[in-house]
Write a protein that holds these residues in place. Structure first.
Motif, PDB file in Angstrom:
ATOM      1  N   ARG A  96       4.043  -8.640  -6.514  1.00  0.00           N
ATOM      2  CA  ARG A  96       3.373  -9.733  -7.198  1.00  0.00           C
ATOM      3  C   ARG A  96       1.806  -9.733  -6.804  1.00  0.00           C
ATOM      4  NH1 ARG A  96       7.704 -12.487  -6.395  1.00  0.00           N
ATOM      5  NH2 ARG A  96       6.461 -13.995  -5.257  1.00  0.00           N
ATOM      6  N   GLY A  97       1.709  -9.114  -5.560  1.00  0.00           N
ATOM      7  CA  GLY A  97       0.521  -9.027  -4.664  1.00  0.00           C
ATOM      8  C   GLY A  97      -0.522  -8.050  -4.978  1.00  0.00           C
ATOM      9  N   ALA A  98      -1.507  -7.804  -4.071  1.00  0.00           N
ATOM     10  CA  ALA A  98      -2.278  -6.772  -4.060  1.00  0.00           C
ATOM     11  C   ALA A  98      -1.512  -5.304  -4.194  1.00  0.00           C
ATOM     12  CB  ALA A  98      -3.487  -6.842  -3.394  1.00  0.00           C
ATOM     13  N   PHE A  99      -2.067  -4.351  -4.933  1.00  0.00           N
ATOM     14  CA  PHE A  99      -1.556  -2.839  -4.505  1.00  0.00           C
ATOM     15  C   PHE A  99      -2.746  -1.907  -4.441  1.00  0.00           C
ATOM     16  CE2 PHE A  99      -0.729   1.435  -6.200  1.00  0.00           C
ATOM     17  CZ  PHE A  99       0.468   1.519  -5.568  1.00  0.00           C
ATOM     18  N   ALA A 100      -2.324  -0.939  -3.367  1.00  0.00           N
ATOM     19  CA  ALA A 100      -3.349  -0.019  -3.087  1.00  0.00           C
ATOM     20  C   ALA A 100      -2.615   1.524  -3.013  1.00  0.00           C
ATOM     21  CB  ALA A 100      -4.060  -0.101  -1.982  1.00  0.00           C
ATOM     22  N   TYR A 101      -3.455   2.348  -3.463  1.00  0.00           N
ATOM     23  CA  TYR A 101      -2.990   3.736  -3.153  1.00  0.00           C
ATOM     24  C   TYR A 101      -3.970   4.531  -2.504  1.00  0.00           C
ATOM     25  CZ  TYR A 101      -1.905   8.558  -4.389  1.00  0.00           C
ATOM     26  OH  TYR A 101      -1.436  10.017  -4.543  1.00  0.00           O
ATOM     27  N   ARG A 102      -3.371   5.014  -1.401  1.00  0.00           N
ATOM     28  CA  ARG A 102      -4.273   6.123  -0.682  1.00  0.00           C
ATOM     29  C   ARG A 102      -3.643   7.430  -0.305  1.00  0.00           C
ATOM     30  NH1 ARG A 102      -7.353   3.133   3.419  1.00  0.00           N
ATOM     31  NH2 ARG A 102      -8.026   5.180   4.017  1.00  0.00           N
ATOM     32  N   GLU A 103      -4.437   8.461  -0.487  1.00  0.00           N
ATOM     33  CA  GLU A 103      -3.936  10.087  -0.132  1.00  0.00           C
ATOM     34  C   GLU A 103      -4.684  10.108   1.355  1.00  0.00           C
ATOM     35  OE1 GLU A 103      -4.823  12.710  -3.187  1.00  0.00           O
ATOM     36  OE2 GLU A 103      -3.298  12.106  -4.475  1.00  0.00           O
ATOM     37  N   LEU A 104      -3.998  10.699   1.779  1.00  0.00           N
ATOM     38  CA  LEU A 104      -4.136  11.282   3.364  1.00  0.00           C
ATOM     39  C   LEU A 104      -4.185  12.746   3.535  1.00  0.00           C
ATOM     40  CD1 LEU A 104      -2.302   8.548   5.688  1.00  0.00           C
ATOM     41  CD2 LEU A 104      -4.725   8.498   4.768  1.00  0.00           C
ATOM     42  N   PRO A 105      -4.847  13.516   4.277  1.00  0.00           N
ATOM     43  CA  PRO A 105      -4.819  14.983   4.472  1.00  0.00           C
ATOM     44  C   PRO A 105      -3.380  15.432   4.745  1.00  0.00           C
ATOM     45  CG  PRO A 105      -6.746  14.143   5.542  1.00  0.00           C
ATOM     46  CD  PRO A 105      -5.844  12.851   5.419  1.00  0.00           C
ATOM     47  N   GLY A 106      -2.890  16.521   4.071  1.00  0.00           N
ATOM     48  CA  GLY A 106      -1.769  16.977   4.482  1.00  0.00           C
ATOM     49  C   GLY A 106      -0.348  17.103   3.458  1.00  0.00           C
ATOM     50  N   SER A 107       0.483  17.594   3.838  1.00  0.00           N
ATOM     51  CA  SER A 107       1.577  17.731   3.050  1.00  0.00           C
ATOM     52  C   SER A 107       2.722  16.397   2.956  1.00  0.00           C
ATOM     53  CB  SER A 107       2.578  19.013   3.212  1.00  0.00           C
ATOM     54  OG  SER A 107       3.150  18.898   4.381  1.00  0.00           O
ATOM     55  N   HIS A 108       4.017  16.748   2.503  1.00  0.00           N
ATOM     56  CA  HIS A 108       4.890  15.321   2.510  1.00  0.00           C
ATOM     57  C   HIS A 108       4.931  14.948   4.049  1.00  0.00           C
ATOM     58  CE1 HIS A 108       8.141  13.174   1.385  1.00  0.00           C
ATOM     59  NE2 HIS A 108       8.960  13.307   2.201  1.00  0.00           N
ATOM     60  N   MET A 109       4.967  15.817   4.945  1.00  0.00           N
ATOM     61  CA  MET A 109       5.011  15.101   6.514  1.00  0.00           C
ATOM     62  C   MET A 109       3.440  15.230   7.099  1.00  0.00           C
ATOM     63  SD  MET A 109       8.180  14.390   6.862  1.00  0.00           S
ATOM     64  CE  MET A 109       8.149  14.262   8.663  1.00  0.00           C
ATOM     65  N   TYR A 110       2.840  14.913   6.215  1.00  0.00           N
ATOM     66  CA  TYR A 110       1.487  14.686   6.762  1.00  0.00           C
ATOM     67  C   TYR A 110       1.279  13.800   8.290  1.00  0.00           C
ATOM     68  CZ  TYR A 110       1.322   9.900   5.480  1.00  0.00           C
ATOM     69  OH  TYR A 110       1.638   8.450   5.315  1.00  0.00           O
ATOM     70  N   LEU A 111       2.132  12.846   8.542  1.00  0.00           N
ATOM     71  CA  LEU A 111       2.055  12.004   9.538  1.00  0.00           C
ATOM     72  C   LEU A 111       2.689  12.827  10.722  1.00  0.00           C
ATOM     73  CD1 LEU A 111       4.914   9.318   9.237  1.00  0.00           C
ATOM     74  CD2 LEU A 111       4.946  11.480   8.000  1.00  0.00           C
ATOM     75  N   ALA A 112       3.508  13.884  10.765  1.00  0.00           N
ATOM     76  CA  ALA A 112       3.855  14.641  11.649  1.00  0.00           C
ATOM     77  C   ALA A 112       2.781  15.784  12.041  1.00  0.00           C
ATOM     78  CB  ALA A 112       5.215  15.393  11.444  1.00  0.00           C
ATOM     79  N   GLU A 113       2.325  16.217  11.032  1.00  0.00           N
ATOM     80  CA  GLU A 113       0.977  17.426  11.016  1.00  0.00           C
ATOM     81  C   GLU A 113      -0.199  16.791  11.744  1.00  0.00           C
ATOM     82  OE1 GLU A 113       0.379  18.127   6.999  1.00  0.00           O
ATOM     83  OE2 GLU A 113       2.430  18.986   6.593  1.00  0.00           O
ATOM     84  N   THR A 142       0.808  -1.382   0.141  1.00  0.00           N
ATOM     85  CA  THR A 142       0.057   0.082  -0.040  1.00  0.00           C
ATOM     86  C   THR A 142       1.184   1.289  -0.046  1.00  0.00           C
ATOM     87  OG1 THR A 142      -1.850  -1.155   1.185  1.00  0.00           O
ATOM     88  CG2 THR A 142      -1.756   1.244   1.402  1.00  0.00           C
ATOM     89  N   ALA A 143       0.837   2.139  -0.953  1.00  0.00           N
ATOM     90  CA  ALA A 143       1.454   3.294  -0.903  1.00  0.00           C
ATOM     91  C   ALA A 143       0.686   4.499  -0.568  1.00  0.00           C
ATOM     92  CB  ALA A 143       1.876   3.695  -2.375  1.00  0.00           C
ATOM     93  N   LEU A 144       1.186   5.039   0.419  1.00  0.00           N
ATOM     94  CA  LEU A 144       0.365   6.458   1.147  1.00  0.00           C
ATOM     95  C   LEU A 144       0.998   7.773   0.612  1.00  0.00           C
ATOM     96  CD1 LEU A 144       0.353   4.766   4.516  1.00  0.00           C
ATOM     97  CD2 LEU A 144      -1.471   4.793   2.784  1.00  0.00           C
ATOM     98  N   ARG A 145       0.334   8.656   0.641  1.00  0.00           N
ATOM     99  CA  ARG A 145       0.789   9.954   0.275  1.00  0.00           C
ATOM    100  C   ARG A 145       0.019  11.089   0.890  1.00  0.00           C
ATOM    101  NH1 ARG A 145      -1.003  13.171  -3.784  1.00  0.00           N
ATOM    102  NH2 ARG A 145       0.765  14.844  -4.749  1.00  0.00           N
ATOM    103  N   GLY A 146       0.738  12.172   1.204  1.00  0.00           N
ATOM    104  CA  GLY A 146      -0.153  13.449   1.516  1.00  0.00           C
ATOM    105  C   GLY A 146      -0.680  13.998   0.561  1.00  0.00           C
ATOM    106  N   ALA A 147      -2.210  14.517   0.634  1.00  0.00           N
ATOM    107  CA  ALA A 147      -2.802  14.877  -0.796  1.00  0.00           C
ATOM    108  C   ALA A 147      -2.143  16.225  -1.353  1.00  0.00           C
ATOM    109  CB  ALA A 147      -4.172  15.179  -0.426  1.00  0.00           C
ATOM    110  N   ASP A 148      -1.518  16.936  -0.381  1.00  0.00           N
ATOM    111  CA  ASP A 148      -0.823  18.167  -0.872  1.00  0.00           C
ATOM    112  C   ASP A 148       0.904  18.235  -0.805  1.00  0.00           C
ATOM    113  OD1 ASP A 148      -3.371  19.575  -0.737  1.00  0.00           O
ATOM    114  OD2 ASP A 148      -3.285  19.743   1.530  1.00  0.00           O
ATOM    115  N   ASP A 149       1.243  16.694  -0.988  1.00  0.00           N
ATOM    116  CA  ASP A 149       2.729  16.425  -0.927  1.00  0.00           C
ATOM    117  C   ASP A 149       3.204  17.399  -2.286  1.00  0.00           C
ATOM    118  OD1 ASP A 149       5.182  15.671  -1.069  1.00  0.00           O
ATOM    119  OD2 ASP A 149       4.730  13.638  -0.302  1.00  0.00           O
TER     120      ASP A 149
END
Length: 235
Positions: free
Chosen positions: A204-221, A181-188
């Protein structure tokens, strides 16, 4: 998919340490996951040790301790942000080589696929230019770097991490068996959605992409959206 307990192994981003993840509240996981925050050498309680200087060797070196500390009966899930994402990927490769079937999921956050990267570099710049470039890249500057005494301590570790990340080149090999699963801040502004989706070709398995609120450092915000995603992992 089952709703079973798992061990969530968390890899730090450049310049950070395990304390970032140890500060996460246990409530969102509700006993579903045990968070295992990995400490890189050269910081916090491992301050006196030499920092890693190569992503691939770092990933392989961390595996034995992770497997020793993780519950052997619980699925293993890896999470890493930015530099931590590519170290987590190299750990995943090493685990699948030595313990096939042990890894259940890989979360990669704030990172292009392993062959992606930046054309502009921070390595080799003087201190002020280096910190300004890192701030430009990440959109985030820890307040500790504004305290001269702390900056003197922290800057060598940050330089080592940034150089390791900028010099990283993945080895050729088969895609992972574990889902990604690839995660990214929506405003990165550092990592685009297209770059984040490059991870799809590395499993070779399943892949998912998710956007979360915030910039590159969304997890610190605000870590809450990320904690909700991780706590909802189904294996």
């Amino acid at each position: 998919m089952t709703n079973q307990p798992f061990t969530l192994v968390c890899l730090p981003f450049a310049g950070s340490g395990a304390s970032f993840y140890r500060a996460w509240p246990p409530v969102p996981f509700g006993g579903q996951a045990r968070v295992l925050a990995i400490q890189f050498p050269g910081r916090e309680e491992l301050f006196g040790e030499e920092p890693f200087d190569d992503v691939r060797s770092a990933g392989a070196a961390l595996v034995p301790d992770v497997l020793d500390e993780a519950d052997p009966d619980a699925p293993l899930v890896l999470f890493g942000h930015s530099l931590g994402a590519v170290v987590a990927y190299e750990m995943a490769r090493a685990i699948e080589r030595s313990h096939p079937g042990r890894l259940s999921h890989l979360y990669v956050s704030g990172s292009p696929g392993p062959r992606g990267g930046r054309t502009e570099r921070a390595t080799g710049l003087d201190d002020e230019e280096f910190l300004a470039r890192v701030h430009e890249f990440a959109g985030y500057r820890h307040e500790a770097f504004d305290v001269p005494e702390l900056r003197e301590i922290l800057l060598p570790v940050l330089r080592a991490d940034v150089a390791m990340h900028e010099n990283y080149r993945p080895a050729d090999g088969e895609p992972l068996a574990a889902p990604i699963t690839a995660l990214r801040g929506a405003d990165d502004l550092l990592v685009s959605a297209r770059q984040s989706r490059e991870w799809a070709t590395w499993t070779r398995g399943a892949f998912a992409y998710r956007e979360l609120p915030g910039s590159h450092m969304y997890l610190a915000e605000s870590p809450d959206p990320l904690l909700r995603v991780l706590s909802s992992t189904r294996l």
